[in-house]
Design a protein around this motif. Structure first.
Motif, PDB file in Angstrom:
ATOM      1  N   TRP A 148       4.120  43.999   2.922  1.00 34.86           N
ATOM      2  CA  TRP A 148       5.100  43.297   3.754  1.00 34.86           C
ATOM      3  C   TRP A 148       6.447  43.150   3.031  1.00 34.86           C
ATOM      4  O   TRP A 148       7.488  43.020   3.661  1.00 34.86           O
ATOM      5  N   PHE A 149       6.399  43.170   1.712  1.00 36.10           N
ATOM      6  CA  PHE A 149       7.628  43.104   0.915  1.00 36.10           C
ATOM      7  C   PHE A 149       8.529  44.295   1.250  1.00 36.10           C
ATOM      8  O   PHE A 149       9.744  44.146   1.417  1.00 36.10           O
ATOM      9  N   GLY A 150       7.911  45.473   1.354  1.00 34.97           N
ATOM     10  CA  GLY A 150       8.669  46.672   1.687  1.00 34.97           C
ATOM     11  C   GLY A 150       9.251  46.630   3.086  1.00 34.97           C
ATOM     12  O   GLY A 150      10.355  47.122   3.336  1.00 34.97           O
ATOM     13  N   LYS A 151       8.503  46.025   4.018  1.00 35.72           N
ATOM     14  CA  LYS A 151       9.003  45.900   5.392  1.00 35.72           C
ATOM     15  C   LYS A 151      10.220  44.981   5.449  1.00 35.72           C
ATOM     16  O   LYS A 151      11.175  45.238   6.197  1.00 35.72           O
ATOM     17  N   ILE A 152      10.197  43.907   4.653  1.00 31.52           N
ATOM     18  CA  ILE A 152      11.362  43.025   4.596  1.00 31.52           C
ATOM     19  C   ILE A 152      12.562  43.783   4.033  1.00 31.52           C
ATOM     20  O   ILE A 152      13.681  43.660   4.528  1.00 31.52           O
ATOM     21  N   GLY A 153      12.298  44.573   2.993  1.00 30.73           N
ATOM     22  CA  GLY A 153      13.381  45.358   2.405  1.00 30.73           C
ATOM     23  C   GLY A 153      13.980  46.346   3.392  1.00 30.73           C
ATOM     24  O   GLY A 153      15.206  46.458   3.516  1.00 30.73           O
ATOM     25  N   LYS A 154      13.117  47.042   4.108  1.00 24.91           N
ATOM     26  CA  LYS A 154      13.562  48.112   4.998  1.00 24.91           C
ATOM     27  C   LYS A 154      14.184  47.589   6.289  1.00 24.91           C
ATOM     28  O   LYS A 154      15.223  48.095   6.743  1.00 24.91           O
ATOM     29  N   TYR A 155      13.556  46.573   6.869  1.00 24.34           N
ATOM     30  CA  TYR A 155      13.959  46.150   8.217  1.00 24.34           C
ATOM     31  C   TYR A 155      14.763  44.847   8.251  1.00 24.34           C
ATOM     32  O   TYR A 155      15.284  44.481   9.304  1.00 24.34           O
ATOM     33  N   VAL A 156      14.854  44.145   7.117  1.00 23.32           N
ATOM     34  CA  VAL A 156      15.646  42.919   7.076  1.00 23.32           C
ATOM     35  C   VAL A 156      16.819  43.074   6.094  1.00 23.32           C
ATOM     36  O   VAL A 156      17.982  42.906   6.467  1.00 23.32           O
ATOM     37  N   TYR A 157      16.491  43.435   4.855  1.00 27.23           N
ATOM     38  CA  TYR A 157      17.534  43.500   3.828  1.00 27.23           C
ATOM     39  C   TYR A 157      18.559  44.591   4.098  1.00 27.23           C
ATOM     40  O   TYR A 157      19.777  44.353   4.005  1.00 27.23           O
ATOM     41  N   VAL A 158      18.116  45.793   4.414  1.00 24.81           N
ATOM     42  CA  VAL A 158      19.065  46.892   4.646  1.00 24.81           C
ATOM     43  C   VAL A 158      19.997  46.585   5.821  1.00 24.81           C
ATOM     44  O   VAL A 158      21.225  46.769   5.695  1.00 24.81           O
ATOM     45  N   PRO A 159      19.494  46.109   6.962  1.00 27.31           N
ATOM     46  CA  PRO A 159      20.423  45.728   8.041  1.00 27.31           C
ATOM     47  C   PRO A 159      21.390  44.618   7.637  1.00 27.31           C
ATOM     48  O   PRO A 159      22.567  44.648   8.026  1.00 27.31           O
ATOM     49  N   ILE A 160      20.920  43.641   6.857  1.00 28.98           N
ATOM     50  CA  ILE A 160      21.818  42.571   6.423  1.00 28.98           C
ATOM     51  C   ILE A 160      22.888  43.122   5.483  1.00 28.98           C
ATOM     52  O   ILE A 160      24.053  42.707   5.539  1.00 28.98           O
ATOM     53  N   ALA A 161      22.518  44.066   4.621  1.00 27.04           N
ATOM     54  CA  ALA A 161      23.511  44.694   3.747  1.00 27.04           C
ATOM     55  C   ALA A 161      24.589  45.387   4.581  1.00 27.04           C
ATOM     56  O   ALA A 161      25.774  45.353   4.234  1.00 27.04           O
ATOM     57  N   ALA A 162      24.174  45.992   5.698  1.00 25.56           N
ATOM     58  CA  ALA A 162      25.141  46.618   6.606  1.00 25.56           C
ATOM     59  C   ALA A 162      26.036  45.562   7.251  1.00 25.56           C
ATOM     60  O   ALA A 162      27.254  45.759   7.407  1.00 25.56           O
ATOM     61  N   ILE A 163      25.443  44.432   7.617  1.00 29.34           N
ATOM     62  CA  ILE A 163      26.198  43.336   8.220  1.00 29.34           C
ATOM     63  C   ILE A 163      27.211  42.775   7.226  1.00 29.34           C
ATOM     64  O   ILE A 163      28.350  42.458   7.586  1.00 29.34           O
ATOM     65  N   VAL A 164      26.810  42.638   5.953  1.00 24.86           N
ATOM     66  CA  VAL A 164      27.725  42.155   4.915  1.00 24.86           C
ATOM     67  C   VAL A 164      28.948  43.065   4.827  1.00 24.86           C
ATOM     68  O   VAL A 164      30.094  42.596   4.736  1.00 24.86           O
ATOM     69  N   PHE A 165      28.715  44.364   4.862  1.00 25.73           N
ATOM     70  CA  PHE A 165      29.821  45.320   4.800  1.00 25.73           C
ATOM     71  C   PHE A 165      30.748  45.178   6.006  1.00 25.73           C
ATOM     72  O   PHE A 165      31.977  45.072   5.860  1.00 25.73           O
ATOM     73  N   VAL A 166      30.176  45.141   7.202  1.00 23.75           N
ATOM     74  CA  VAL A 166      30.980  45.076   8.428  1.00 23.75           C
ATOM     75  C   VAL A 166      31.749  43.760   8.510  1.00 23.75           C
ATOM     76  O   VAL A 166      32.950  43.738   8.802  1.00 23.75           O
ATOM     77  N   LEU A 167      31.075  42.643   8.233  1.00 28.70           N
ATOM     78  CA  LEU A 167      31.737  41.347   8.312  1.00 28.70           C
ATOM     79  C   LEU A 167      32.814  41.197   7.239  1.00 28.70           C
ATOM     80  O   LEU A 167      33.829  40.531   7.449  1.00 28.70           O
ATOM     81  N   GLY A 168      32.588  41.822   6.080  1.00 25.91           N
ATOM     82  CA  GLY A 168      33.601  41.779   5.042  1.00 25.91           C
ATOM     83  C   GLY A 168      34.895  42.429   5.513  1.00 25.91           C
ATOM     84  O   GLY A 168      35.992  41.926   5.237  1.00 25.91           O
ATOM     85  N   VAL A 169      34.756  43.530   6.232  1.00 28.19           N
ATOM     86  CA  VAL A 169      35.939  44.209   6.771  1.00 28.19           C
ATOM     87  C   VAL A 169      36.606  43.338   7.835  1.00 28.19           C
ATOM     88  O   VAL A 169      37.831  43.171   7.859  1.00 28.19           O
ATOM     89  N   ILE A 170      35.802  42.749   8.710  1.00 25.80           N
ATOM     90  CA  ILE A 170      36.341  41.929   9.815  1.00 25.80           C
ATOM     91  C   ILE A 170      37.045  40.685   9.288  1.00 25.80           C
ATOM     92  O   ILE A 170      38.136  40.325   9.739  1.00 25.80           O
ATOM     93  N   TYR A 171      36.398  40.025   8.323  1.00 21.66           N
ATOM     94  CA  TYR A 171      36.930  38.754   7.798  1.00 21.66           C
ATOM     95  C   TYR A 171      37.949  38.947   6.666  1.00 21.66           C
ATOM     96  O   TYR A 171      38.561  37.995   6.215  1.00 21.66           O
ATOM     97  N   GLY A 172      38.075  40.165   6.195  1.00 18.82           N
ATOM     98  CA  GLY A 172      38.956  40.386   5.047  1.00 18.82           C
ATOM     99  C   GLY A 172      38.349  39.893   3.751  1.00 18.82           C
ATOM    100  O   GLY A 172      39.051  39.471   2.842  1.00 18.82           O
ATOM    101  N   GLY A 173      37.001  39.961   3.658  1.00 17.53           N
ATOM    102  CA  GLY A 173      36.277  39.521   2.459  1.00 17.53           C
ATOM    103  C   GLY A 173      35.462  38.276   2.725  1.00 17.53           C
ATOM    104  O   GLY A 173      35.985  37.303   3.284  1.00 17.53           O
ATOM    105  N   ILE A 174      34.182  38.320   2.328  1.00 15.57           N
ATOM    106  CA  ILE A 174      33.319  37.141   2.497  1.00 15.57           C
ATOM    107  C   ILE A 174      32.612  36.773   1.195  1.00 15.57           C
ATOM    108  O   ILE A 174      31.746  35.898   1.186  1.00 15.57           O
TER     109      ILE A 174
END
Length: 449
Positions: free
Chosen positions: A422-448
């Motif tokens: 289940w650790f791998g599932k969290i990494g693949k399906y939770v962490y990776v999407p959140i890492a993508a969200i961090v990137f997108v929101l950083g661009v939108i907010y001008g840094g977070i």
């Protein structure tokens, strides 16, 4: 450079050696993670977004990123037995596309070099301010004027160059040996100095207003999306998840060490460092009725005003800037090592030669961005676009390209029990999407972060 066979059988450890024990490894990782964000951003953000209420989402993200994100970077480094370029190539070679991985690896590597260039400029300011505090100049001159002078174009070349020279010399002592010994001294000294400062600040009249700002919970902030976004960004960047720097430290980690335990300890001490910074800074700022700020103005303008009004202010100013310098240098050597190791391995050059080239490039570029606005624009570009995208590439390469079977095997080495699937599932399906969200929101907010 030593590598791993496809079936995971180890041939030998890294040519640069390895950390002697888990303590040296954790202190090195804490040294990399603890930096300016802990000192000049976390205290202000804690108070700004709900006080103690902010800590709830912050702790949630620290646990998630520390255990699933940080562990992935450590594990792929140890698995591939090399740093950024080799690790990405290793991941993608599992799909017979190693060249693509190698090319992608240059993005987070550029992120590490880019941060190092800007960071060395800022650390030059720290060194200049430390010198001013030791001589007493900081106590008698206007801090805004001093900062304007040293943050002008070509205004701080000697201190800037000295910082880069110090970092290079420490790495040239020997990659793992130098990193381990430096952090074994500097990180305990950092915590000790900040504890002394926090205790002293506690006895200042009016300090309670700072504790109110920091810790009285404003629960309504938990209903605001910005609170969760800023907590997510602060946690992500605080742990130094860049898709590069922690990978090279992982490549120096012995097979008998428990990666998840090291991740837990790194996240714990990084959080303690941020909390100590908050306890040392904000109550002092409020005690003297100075408006709180974040970023360079807090460190180089606001705090010197505080130290001027404190009994034994020159002494405590010196303590503070020494501790900041320690935190900064330990982060800088991680950035330099991430780049140097990859060049050393890829181009078959001596480690010291790679370090020197890294230092020369950092100085050659950094000298033209010593102006405060220029280095600010440079760091915005690197930290908003390059670094989070590199971290996303790292997460995707480990969890989606290499896959859980192999990375799970690596995470289970050094542990009594296998890491559950289940650790791998969290990494693949939770962490990776959140890492993508961090990137997108950083661009939108001008840094977070």
């Amino acid at each position: 450079m030593t590598k791993m066979k496809a079936d995971g059988v180890e041939k030998q450890f890294h040519q640069n050696g390895q950390f002697k024990n888990s303590l040296g490894f954790v202190l090195a990782c804490v040294g990399s993670a603890v930096g300016m964000g802990n000192i000049w951003l976390f205290p202000y953000r804690l108070g700004q977004y709900g006080g103690a209420a902010f800590l709830i989402p912050y702790f949630i993200f620290i646990v998630l990123f520390g255990m699933v994100g940080l562990s992935a970077e450590f594990a792929i480094g140890r698995r591939a037995q090399t740093g950024t370029l080799g690790s990405y190539e290793y991941c993608w070679e599992s799909r017979k596309k190693g060249k693509i991985g190698y090319l992608l690896g240059w993005i987070p590597l550029f992120g590490s070099l880019g941060i190092a260039i800007g960071y060395s400029v800022i650390l030059g300011w720290v060194l200049r301010t430390l010198a001013s505090s030791l001589t007493g100049q900081l106590m008698v001159e206007d801090s805004g004027t001093l900062f304007a002078e040293m943050s002008s174009s070509f205004g701080n070349i000697p201190c800037h160059a000295l910082i880069i020279l110090i970092a290079c010399i420490l790495l040239m002592v020997g990659a793992t040996k130098g990193i381990e010994q430096v952090n074994k001294f500097m990180m305990p000294a950092f915590f000790l100095l900040f504890i002394v400062l926090a205790v002293r600040v506690f006895f200042l009249e009016g300090a309670f207003a700072g504790y109110e700002f920091l810790f009285i919970p404003k629960w309504e902030y938990l209903l605001k999306i910005d609170t969760w976004i800023m907590a997510m960004g602060q946690a992500f960047f605080s742990l130094s998840i860049t898709g590069s720097g922690m990978i090279v430290y992982g490549s120096y980690l012995g097979k008998n060490e428990d990666i998840l335990k090291s991740c837990r300890n790194t996240a714990l001490f990084d959080t303690l460092a941020a909390m100590l910074a908050a306890l040392a800074i904000m109550p002092a700022v409020f005690a003297f009725g100075i408006e709180p700020a974040s970023g360079p103005p807090l460190m180089f303008i606001t705090l010197p005003q505080v130290f001027k009004q404190m009994p034994f202010g020159q002494l405590f100013a010196s303590f503070f800037f020494i501790s900041v310098a320690f935190a900064g240098v330990t982060s800088l050597i991680n950035m330099f090592e991430a780049v140097s190791e990859s060049w050393q391995t890829r181009f078959k050059m001596p480690h010291n030669a790679a370090v020197i080239i890294c230092g020369v490039i950092s100085m050659a570029v950094g000298i033209f961005i010593e102006d405060g606005s220029r280095v600010g624009s440079w760091m915005d570009f690197i930290t908003i676009l390059v670094v989070p995208f590199g971290a996303l590439l790292g997460a995707f390469s480990v969890y989606h390209i290499l896959g859980w079977k192999e990375i799970g095997e690596e995470l289970s080495i050094g542990r009594e029990k296998k890491v559950p699937d289940w650790f791998g599932k969290i990494g693949k399906y939770v962490y990776v999407p959140i890492a993508a969200i961090v990137f997108v929101l950083g661009v939108i907010y001008g840094g977070i972060g």
